[in-house]
Write a protein that holds these residues in place. Structure first.
Motif, PDB file in Angstrom:
ATOM      1  N   THR A  41       0.830  -1.212   0.000  1.00 49.11           N
ATOM      2  CA  THR A  41       0.000   0.000   0.000  1.00 49.11           C
ATOM      3  C   THR A  41       0.858   1.253   0.000  1.00 49.11           C
ATOM      4  OG1 THR A  41      -1.583  -1.249   1.344  1.00 49.11           O
ATOM      5  CG2 THR A  41      -2.016   1.086   1.029  1.00 49.11           C
ATOM      6  N   PHE A  42       1.999   1.198   0.681  1.00 53.43           N
ATOM      7  CA  PHE A  42       2.935   2.324   0.648  1.00 53.43           C
ATOM      8  C   PHE A  42       3.277   2.685  -0.802  1.00 53.43           C
ATOM      9  CE2 PHE A  42       7.261   3.735  -0.004  1.00 53.43           C
ATOM     10  CZ  PHE A  42       7.410   4.805   0.866  1.00 53.43           C
ATOM     11  N   PHE A  43       3.700   1.709  -1.585  1.00 51.83           N
ATOM     12  CA  PHE A  43       4.100   2.000  -2.957  1.00 51.83           C
ATOM     13  C   PHE A  43       2.895   2.326  -3.836  1.00 51.83           C
ATOM     14  CE2 PHE A  43       8.062   0.006  -1.624  1.00 51.83           C
ATOM     15  CZ  PHE A  43       8.976   0.872  -2.203  1.00 51.83           C
ATOM     16  N   PHE A  44       1.742   1.739  -3.543  1.00 53.36           N
ATOM     17  CA  PHE A  44       0.545   2.038  -4.321  1.00 53.36           C
ATOM     18  C   PHE A  44       0.185   3.514  -4.189  1.00 53.36           C
ATOM     19  CE2 PHE A  44      -4.237   1.235  -4.943  1.00 53.36           C
ATOM     20  CZ  PHE A  44      -4.113   1.234  -6.323  1.00 53.36           C
ATOM     21  N   VAL A  45       0.130   4.006  -2.945  1.00 49.76           N
ATOM     22  CA  VAL A  45      -0.221   5.413  -2.731  1.00 49.76           C
ATOM     23  C   VAL A  45       0.894   6.322  -3.215  1.00 49.76           C
ATOM     24  CG1 VAL A  45      -0.689   7.149  -0.956  1.00 49.76           C
ATOM     25  CG2 VAL A  45      -1.810   4.923  -0.854  1.00 49.76           C
ATOM     26  N   PHE A  46       2.142   5.943  -2.986  1.00 46.72           N
ATOM     27  CA  PHE A  46       3.266   6.740  -3.482  1.00 46.72           C
ATOM     28  C   PHE A  46       3.182   6.930  -4.997  1.00 46.72           C
ATOM     29  CE2 PHE A  46       7.472   6.953  -5.423  1.00 46.72           C
ATOM     30  CZ  PHE A  46       8.050   8.017  -4.751  1.00 46.72           C
ATOM     31  N   ILE A  47       2.934   5.849  -5.719  1.00 45.09           N
ATOM     32  CA  ILE A  47       2.854   5.922  -7.181  1.00 45.09           C
ATOM     33  C   ILE A  47       1.635   6.722  -7.622  1.00 45.09           C
ATOM     34  CG2 ILE A  47       2.451   4.521  -9.254  1.00 45.09           C
ATOM     35  CD1 ILE A  47       4.241   2.373  -7.876  1.00 45.09           C
ATOM     36  N   ILE A  48       0.505   6.528  -6.950  1.00 45.48           N
ATOM     37  CA  ILE A  48      -0.688   7.307  -7.295  1.00 45.48           C
ATOM     38  C   ILE A  48      -0.403   8.796  -7.175  1.00 45.48           C
ATOM     39  CG2 ILE A  48      -3.007   7.942  -6.504  1.00 45.48           C
ATOM     40  CD1 ILE A  48      -3.433   4.988  -5.794  1.00 45.48           C
ATOM     41  N   MET A  49       0.228   9.200  -6.088  1.00 45.51           N
ATOM     42  CA  MET A  49       0.494  10.613  -5.880  1.00 45.51           C
ATOM     43  C   MET A  49       1.492  11.166  -6.884  1.00 45.51           C
ATOM     44  SD  MET A  49       0.284  11.360  -1.803  1.00 45.51           S
ATOM     45  CE  MET A  49       0.522  13.093  -2.164  1.00 45.51           C
ATOM     46  N   ALA A  89       0.082  13.711 -18.817  1.00 44.07           N
ATOM     47  CA  ALA A  89      -1.377  13.761 -18.770  1.00 44.07           C
ATOM     48  C   ALA A  89      -1.989  12.546 -19.450  1.00 44.07           C
ATOM     49  CB  ALA A  89      -1.871  15.037 -19.445  1.00 44.07           C
ATOM     50  N   GLY A  90      -3.008  11.984 -18.818  1.00 42.77           N
ATOM     51  CA  GLY A  90      -3.779  10.905 -19.426  1.00 42.77           C
ATOM     52  C   GLY A  90      -3.259   9.508 -19.191  1.00 42.77           C
ATOM     53  N   PHE A  91      -2.070   9.382 -18.598  1.00 49.90           N
ATOM     54  CA  PHE A  91      -1.475   8.060 -18.429  1.00 49.90           C
ATOM     55  C   PHE A  91      -1.572   7.524 -17.005  1.00 49.90           C
ATOM     56  CE2 PHE A  91       0.561   9.619 -22.273  1.00 49.90           C
ATOM     57  CZ  PHE A  91       0.501   8.497 -23.101  1.00 49.90           C
ATOM     58  N   ALA A  92      -2.056   8.332 -16.069  1.00 49.18           N
ATOM     59  CA  ALA A  92      -2.107   7.908 -14.667  1.00 49.18           C
ATOM     60  C   ALA A  92      -2.911   6.618 -14.479  1.00 49.18           C
ATOM     61  CB  ALA A  92      -2.666   9.020 -13.795  1.00 49.18           C
ATOM     62  N   LEU A 132      -1.559  -0.930 -13.583  1.00 47.47           N
ATOM     63  CA  LEU A 132      -0.438  -1.872 -13.648  1.00 47.47           C
ATOM     64  C   LEU A 132       0.216  -2.055 -12.281  1.00 47.47           C
ATOM     65  CD1 LEU A 132       1.215  -0.883 -17.050  1.00 47.47           C
ATOM     66  CD2 LEU A 132      -0.138  -2.924 -16.535  1.00 47.47           C
ATOM     67  N   THR A 133       0.239  -0.990 -11.483  1.00 44.15           N
ATOM     68  CA  THR A 133       0.777  -1.108 -10.131  1.00 44.15           C
ATOM     69  C   THR A 133      -0.055  -2.084  -9.305  1.00 44.15           C
ATOM     70  OG1 THR A 133       1.640   1.152 -10.173  1.00 44.15           O
ATOM     71  CG2 THR A 133       1.325   0.143  -8.007  1.00 44.15           C
ATOM     72  N   LEU A 134      -1.380  -1.974  -9.402  1.00 44.65           N
ATOM     73  CA  LEU A 134      -2.242  -2.884  -8.649  1.00 44.65           C
ATOM     74  C   LEU A 134      -2.084  -4.319  -9.148  1.00 44.65           C
ATOM     75  CD1 LEU A 134      -4.259  -2.913  -6.353  1.00 44.65           C
ATOM     76  CD2 LEU A 134      -6.098  -2.646  -8.030  1.00 44.65           C
ATOM     77  N   GLY A 186       0.433   1.985   5.595  1.00 45.91           N
ATOM     78  CA  GLY A 186       1.206   2.115   4.369  1.00 45.91           C
ATOM     79  C   GLY A 186       0.816   3.344   3.570  1.00 45.91           C
ATOM     80  N   ALA A 187      -0.486   3.630   3.535  1.00 42.95           N
ATOM     81  CA  ALA A 187      -0.966   4.782   2.770  1.00 42.95           C
ATOM     82  C   ALA A 187      -0.451   6.093   3.338  1.00 42.95           C
ATOM     83  CB  ALA A 187      -2.493   4.784   2.739  1.00 42.95           C
ATOM     84  N   VAL A 188      -0.496   6.232   4.656  1.00 39.85           N
ATOM     85  CA  VAL A 188      -0.014   7.465   5.298  1.00 39.85           C
ATOM     86  C   VAL A 188       1.470   7.656   5.015  1.00 39.85           C
ATOM     87  CG1 VAL A 188       0.424   8.571   7.517  1.00 39.85           C
ATOM     88  CG2 VAL A 188      -1.792   7.493   7.078  1.00 39.85           C
TER      89      VAL A 188
END
Length: 227
Positions: A140-148, A157-160, A166-168, A213-215
């Protein structure tokens, strides 16, 4: 806010229905099932498709850990946090109920075996509670890190949604043998409700670890932002 709540409800429903549905309905078919790789891809595709569909409305969280992380990262007003989480949990619960209804027609159906999260005897690989805590927190740490990072100013733009989906997928490829992979308290809650008391008793870990992990992921993402 009504539009945001609807978007989060539908997105979390689709994530749970698509990801857990691939495990409950398809992966169990001997010789024809999609296996761990197919399940991982299903979760990634669910997030990717719904992110494009409703991302402009709610930000496409579909996950209380992501919502908390983006709030900590100052990307979401505090007033939106509770409505988002309620909508996400409700979406996951309704999706789990639909899957249970569909799958109940198959003899020997056990929802928890394929969709609910667990450690110890409930882990696909019989992993310990510590292993479950570590994998859910780190993932979850890396999931939120990558999202941000992929949604930060200056990102392509448009690729997030592609990067996030793919991260999930990657997270599930790693974590399914350990916990059946969650990184999402809403998805864990929805399926646990239809899987029995043993899974409900372990549900606390699948809220605690993703939130921790998210925090941490949000804090680090802000600390390493581009100049």
């Amino acid at each position: 806010m009504q539009q945001k709540i609807a978007a989060e409800f539908l997105g979390t429903f689709w994530l749970t229905f698509g990801g857990c549905g691939s495990a409950i309905l398809t992966a169990v078919l001997a010789g024809l099932g999609v296996g761990y790789t197919g399940i991982a891809l299903a979760f990634g595709l669910a997030v990717l498709t719904m992110s494009y569909a409703v991302g402009a409305i709610s930000g496409a969280h579909f996950n209380p850990a992501v919502t908390i992380g983006l709030w900590v990262g100052r990307r979401l007003p505090g007033a939106d946090v509770l409505p988002y989480i309620i909508a996400q949990v409700a979406g996951a619960m309704v999706a789990a109920a639909v899957l249970a209804l569909i799958a109940s027609g198959r003899p020997g159906f056990e929802m928890g075996t394929f969709a609910a999260n667990g450690y110890g005897e409930l882990s696909p690989g019989q992993y310990s509670m510590l292993a479950a805590l570590v994998v859910e927190t780190v993932a979850t740490f890396f999931f939120v890190f990558i999202i941000m990072r992929v949604t930060a100013p200056g990102a392509a733009a448009g690729f997030a949604p592609i990067a996030i989906g793919l991260t999930l997928t990657l997270i599930h490829l790693v974590a399914i043998p350990v916990t059946n992979a969650s990184v999402n308290p809403a998805r864990s809650t929805g399926t646990a409700l239809f899987s029995g008391s043993a899974y409900l008793a372990q549900l606390w870990l699948f809220w605690l670890a993703p939130l921790l992990g998210a925090v941490a992921g949000a804090i680090v993402a802000n600390a390493v932002r581009a100049r």
